[in-house]
Scaffold this motif. Structure first.
Motif, PDB file in Angstrom:
ATOM      1  N   ASN A 286       0.814  -1.223   0.000  1.00 32.25           N
ATOM      2  CA  ASN A 286       0.000   0.000   0.000  1.00 32.25           C
ATOM      3  C   ASN A 286       0.844   1.268   0.000  1.00 32.25           C
ATOM      4  O   ASN A 286       0.320   2.356   0.276  1.00 32.25           O
ATOM      5  CB  ASN A 286      -0.968   0.050   1.186  1.00 32.25           C
ATOM      6  CG  ASN A 286      -1.798  -1.207   1.339  1.00 32.25           C
ATOM      7  OD1 ASN A 286      -1.906  -2.002   0.409  1.00 32.25           O
ATOM      8  ND2 ASN A 286      -2.390  -1.387   2.511  1.00 32.25           N
ATOM      9  N   GLU A 304      -1.039   7.162   1.984  1.00 29.50           N
ATOM     10  CA  GLU A 304      -2.477   7.450   2.012  1.00 29.50           C
ATOM     11  C   GLU A 304      -3.336   6.345   1.411  1.00 29.50           C
ATOM     12  O   GLU A 304      -4.504   6.216   1.747  1.00 29.50           O
ATOM     13  CB  GLU A 304      -2.762   8.773   1.304  1.00 29.50           C
ATOM     14  CG  GLU A 304      -2.513   9.997   2.178  1.00 29.50           C
ATOM     15  CD  GLU A 304      -1.037  10.370   2.242  1.00 29.50           C
ATOM     16  OE1 GLU A 304      -0.210   9.583   1.764  1.00 29.50           O
ATOM     17  OE2 GLU A 304      -0.713  11.451   2.784  1.00 29.50           O
ATOM     18  N   HIS A 305      -2.788   5.573   0.468  1.00 31.38           N
ATOM     19  CA  HIS A 305      -3.568   4.481  -0.113  1.00 31.38           C
ATOM     20  C   HIS A 305      -3.761   3.361   0.912  1.00 31.38           C
ATOM     21  O   HIS A 305      -2.876   3.104   1.740  1.00 31.38           O
ATOM     22  CB  HIS A 305      -2.881   3.924  -1.362  1.00 31.38           C
ATOM     23  CG  HIS A 305      -3.056   4.781  -2.583  1.00 31.38           C
ATOM     24  ND1 HIS A 305      -4.271   4.935  -3.219  1.00 31.38           N
ATOM     25  CD2 HIS A 305      -2.155   5.521  -3.277  1.00 31.38           C
ATOM     26  CE1 HIS A 305      -4.110   5.742  -4.264  1.00 31.38           C
ATOM     27  NE2 HIS A 305      -2.840   6.115  -4.321  1.00 31.38           N
ATOM     28  N   THR A 306      -4.901   2.689   0.825  1.00 30.57           N
ATOM     29  CA  THR A 306      -5.219   1.603   1.761  1.00 30.57           C
ATOM     30  C   THR A 306      -5.243   0.247   1.071  1.00 30.57           C
ATOM     31  O   THR A 306      -5.751  -0.722   1.619  1.00 30.57           O
ATOM     32  CB  THR A 306      -6.585   1.862   2.427  1.00 30.57           C
ATOM     33  OG1 THR A 306      -7.593   1.966   1.414  1.00 30.57           O
ATOM     34  CG2 THR A 306      -6.551   3.145   3.247  1.00 30.57           C
ATOM     35  N   VAL A 309      -0.841  -0.426  -4.736  1.00 30.42           N
ATOM     36  CA  VAL A 309      -0.714   0.695  -5.668  1.00 30.42           C
ATOM     37  C   VAL A 309       0.003   0.192  -6.918  1.00 30.42           C
ATOM     38  O   VAL A 309       1.211  -0.019  -6.922  1.00 30.42           O
ATOM     39  CB  VAL A 309       0.063   1.866  -5.038  1.00 30.42           C
ATOM     40  CG1 VAL A 309       0.117   3.045  -6.001  1.00 30.42           C
ATOM     41  CG2 VAL A 309      -0.553   2.274  -3.710  1.00 30.42           C
ATOM     42  N   SER A 324      -1.991   8.308  -9.126  1.00 33.56           N
ATOM     43  CA  SER A 324      -1.840   6.938  -8.640  1.00 33.56           C
ATOM     44  C   SER A 324      -3.212   6.368  -8.336  1.00 33.56           C
ATOM     45  O   SER A 324      -4.142   7.092  -7.984  1.00 33.56           O
ATOM     46  CB  SER A 324      -0.956   6.883  -7.384  1.00 33.56           C
ATOM     47  OG  SER A 324      -1.569   7.608  -6.321  1.00 33.56           O
ATOM     48  N   GLY A 326      -5.422   3.031  -6.415  1.00 30.59           N
ATOM     49  CA  GLY A 326      -5.373   1.964  -5.425  1.00 30.59           C
ATOM     50  C   GLY A 326      -6.231   0.773  -5.805  1.00 30.59           C
ATOM     51  O   GLY A 326      -7.114   0.850  -6.654  1.00 30.59           O
ATOM     52  N   ASP A 330      -9.208   0.181  -1.700  1.00 28.67           N
ATOM     53  CA  ASP A 330      -8.941   1.626  -1.708  1.00 28.67           C
ATOM     54  C   ASP A 330      -9.832   2.345  -2.714  1.00 28.67           C
ATOM     55  O   ASP A 330     -10.519   3.295  -2.375  1.00 28.67           O
ATOM     56  CB  ASP A 330      -7.467   1.869  -2.031  1.00 28.67           C
ATOM     57  CG  ASP A 330      -7.102   3.338  -2.026  1.00 28.67           C
ATOM     58  OD1 ASP A 330      -6.848   3.877  -0.944  1.00 28.67           O
ATOM     59  OD2 ASP A 330      -7.090   3.956  -3.113  1.00 28.67           O
ATOM     60  N   CYS A 332      -9.355   4.476  -4.943  1.00 33.74           N
ATOM     61  CA  CYS A 332      -9.174   5.921  -5.131  1.00 33.74           C
ATOM     62  C   CYS A 332      -8.109   6.237  -6.171  1.00 33.74           C
ATOM     63  O   CYS A 332      -7.111   5.525  -6.300  1.00 33.74           O
ATOM     64  CB  CYS A 332      -8.796   6.588  -3.814  1.00 33.74           C
ATOM     65  SG  CYS A 332     -10.143   6.664  -2.624  1.00 33.74           S
ATOM     66  N   LYS A 334      -5.534   9.270  -6.765  1.00 38.28           N
ATOM     67  CA  LYS A 334      -4.959  10.399  -6.040  1.00 38.28           C
ATOM     68  C   LYS A 334      -3.978  11.140  -6.953  1.00 38.28           C
ATOM     69  O   LYS A 334      -3.244  10.516  -7.720  1.00 38.28           O
ATOM     70  CB  LYS A 334      -4.253   9.927  -4.767  1.00 38.28           C
ATOM     71  CG  LYS A 334      -5.200   9.297  -3.740  1.00 38.28           C
ATOM     72  CD  LYS A 334      -4.475   8.915  -2.460  1.00 38.28           C
ATOM     73  CE  LYS A 334      -5.398   8.192  -1.483  1.00 38.28           C
ATOM     74  NZ  LYS A 334      -6.498   9.057  -1.005  1.00 38.28           N
ATOM     75  N   CYS A 343      -0.886  15.713  -1.330  1.00 36.91           N
ATOM     76  CA  CYS A 343      -1.967  15.145  -2.125  1.00 36.91           C
ATOM     77  C   CYS A 343      -2.857  16.280  -2.610  1.00 36.91           C
ATOM     78  O   CYS A 343      -3.461  17.003  -1.806  1.00 36.91           O
ATOM     79  CB  CYS A 343      -2.769  14.131  -1.308  1.00 36.91           C
ATOM     80  SG  CYS A 343      -4.087  13.325  -2.245  1.00 36.91           S
ATOM     81  N   SER A 346      -8.206  13.657  -4.368  1.00 36.80           N
ATOM     82  CA  SER A 346      -8.486  12.238  -4.206  1.00 36.80           C
ATOM     83  C   SER A 346      -9.932  11.977  -4.588  1.00 36.80           C
ATOM     84  O   SER A 346     -10.832  12.678  -4.125  1.00 36.80           O
ATOM     85  CB  SER A 346      -8.222  11.792  -2.762  1.00 36.80           C
ATOM     86  OG  SER A 346      -8.469  10.400  -2.618  1.00 36.80           O
TER      87      SER A 346
END
Length: 448
Positions: A286, A304-306, A309, A324, A326, A330, A332, A334, A343, A346
């Motif tokens: 992540n 920040e990503h969960t 990536v 980027s 996720g 995630d 998302c 970003k 960032c 998002s």
């Protein structure tokens, strides 16, 4: 396959139910407009004028009053002003709607507004679909690339195929032995001639795609599969399941010249900036790292990503902006300022982000996704307003590649199809500057 059949039947049912509704709406609207030509429309009749024509107008014709040329001209002007020179009394059509001015004419304007740019048509369906049997449905791999010579490479199982976009011809580059394969990544060099092939056994092969010749094999770095690669001139950067990132100088025997350490799980995304100064790496841990070419210590460690990536794309007109994406937990996209590590934006896309591509001619970003719609989504930058969604794949769209001209995008999915989309349109060709007359003796070098 069952999921694909369900999705296709659902889409066909949706299509069947959409078109009748549209036709029904059009018929209803037309039936309201097509009034009977023998029955007058009372709402459109001017009864005051009709009464005048039937009474006063008739008196004037029966008992003409002598008039001078000036009074005749004045009367004619009055009739034109109050629209009293009409001959029909009955009306058989609705009155045209009164035009509404968006901006009153009496407001002074400092400058004339520029004409609005015509909105580009974005085709909602793929313009070509090719079979891609044995394409691995693996989020962490990178099995599709489009070289600068307009040749597309795709790895299907243990075989790498080349598809020439200029004539549609297909050729086989190499089939890897079972104990070495399958192929886990492919990446063309900037010259469009040489191509790197990453393998499941940790090796990387370098091929001359025009001569179908193996040039060398890179060994001794990774200890597991190589799923991510990118070129920076003569440097081939590779990322593996072991979490290691190596810079390989393909010109020298001892090819590993630099090692980046920062990921502790598989590296699934690698992307050099256009100027070759920054490297972005994403992993299954992540993490997103930004590296400077002058150092092996990460410049920014972004957490920040969960989810994993993989999708990475540098903005072509703002060198310090990186996009980027996720994974499934995630969802998302970003946007990052890689100078500061901040960032910028998002957006929750609602599904796994598999790949990202920038439009080279317009401020737009294209993303490909997994469950539930398996779509391609076009976003307006920097507002990240959704412009279009392209559907057709019945499984997650894992891989995307862009033509060297920037107009066409190829997408490969777990449904084992390769689709081509004219999503970015045709770039406007700049008009050539008018030729000026050659200056006398311009070919003679001057002293000063």
């Amino acid at each position: 396959m069952e999921t694909g059949n369900i999705n296709s039947s659902a889409s066909s049912n949706k299509t069947q139910s959409r078109f009748p509704l549209q036709e029904q709406f059009l018929q209803k609207r037309k039936s309201r407009e097509n009034l009977d030509r023998f029955i007058p429309n009372r709402s459109a009749i001017d009864f005051d004028y009709a009464h005048y024509m039937l009474t006063e107008g008739k008196k004037g014709k029966e008992n003409p009053v002598p008039s001078t040329p000036s009074s005749q001209a004045y009367r004619k002007l009055l009739e034109e002003t109050f629209n009293m020179n009409r001959t029909r009394i009955l009306a058989f059509k609705n009155k045209p709607p009164t035009p509404v001015e968006a901006i009153p004419n009496d407001i002074p304007t400092s400058h004339q507004a520029k004409p609005a740019k015509p909105r580009r048509h974005i085709p909602q369906t793929s313009e070509r679909t090719l079979d891609a049997p044995d394409l691995l449905d693996d989020y962490y791999l990178n099995l599709l690339d489009w070289g600068s010579r307009n040749v597309l490479s795709i790895a299907l199982g243990s075989t790498v195929y080349l598809w020439d976009a200029s004539d549609g011809s297909t050729s086989e580059l190499v089939t890897i032995d079972e104990e070495m394969g399958p192929v886990t990544s492919v990446k063309f060099a900037p010259d469009g001639k040489h191509i790197a092939v990453g393998l499941n056994n940790s090796e990387v092969q370098l091929w001359d795609s025009t001569a179908n010749k193996l040039l060398r094999t890179l060994r001794g770095g990774h200890v597991s599969r190589v799923g991510a690669m990118d070129w920076n001139n003569h440097i081939l950067t590779t990322g593996g399941m072991d979490g290691q990132i190596f810079n390989n100088d393909v010109r020298v025997r001892s090819h590993i010249v630099e090692t980046y350490r920062g990921h502790h799980q598989e590296v699934c995304g690698l992307k050099w900036s256009a100027n070759g100064q920054r490297l972005a790496s994403g992993g299954n841990d992540n993490l997103l790292h930004i590296w400077d070419s002058s150092s092996t210590q990460w410049l920014h460690r972004l957490e920040e990503h969960t989810s994993a990536v993989k999708a990475l794309a540098w903005c072509p007109f703002q060198a310090n902006v990186l996009a980027s994406g996720g994974g499934g937990s995630d969802r998302c996209i970003k946007l990052w300022n890689t100078h500061t590590g901040a960032c910028l934006n998002s957006v929750d896309t609602g599904s796994q982000v598999c790949a990202l591509l920038w439009n080279k001619n317009e401020p737009e970003l294209l993303s490909s996704h997994g469950f539930t719609q398996n779509q391609l989504t076009l976003w307006k930058y920097p507002s990240m307003v959704k412009m279009a969604e392209l559907t057709g794949h019945t499984s997650r769209v894992l891989y995307m590649a862009q033509s060297p001209y920037g107009c066409t995008v190829a997408s490969a999915a777990g449904d084992e199809t390769l689709r081509f989309w004219n999503v970015f349109g045709t770039p406007q060709v700049a008009k050539p500057k008018p030729k000026t007359a050659a200056e006398p003796f311009a070919h003679i070098s001057r002293i000063r």
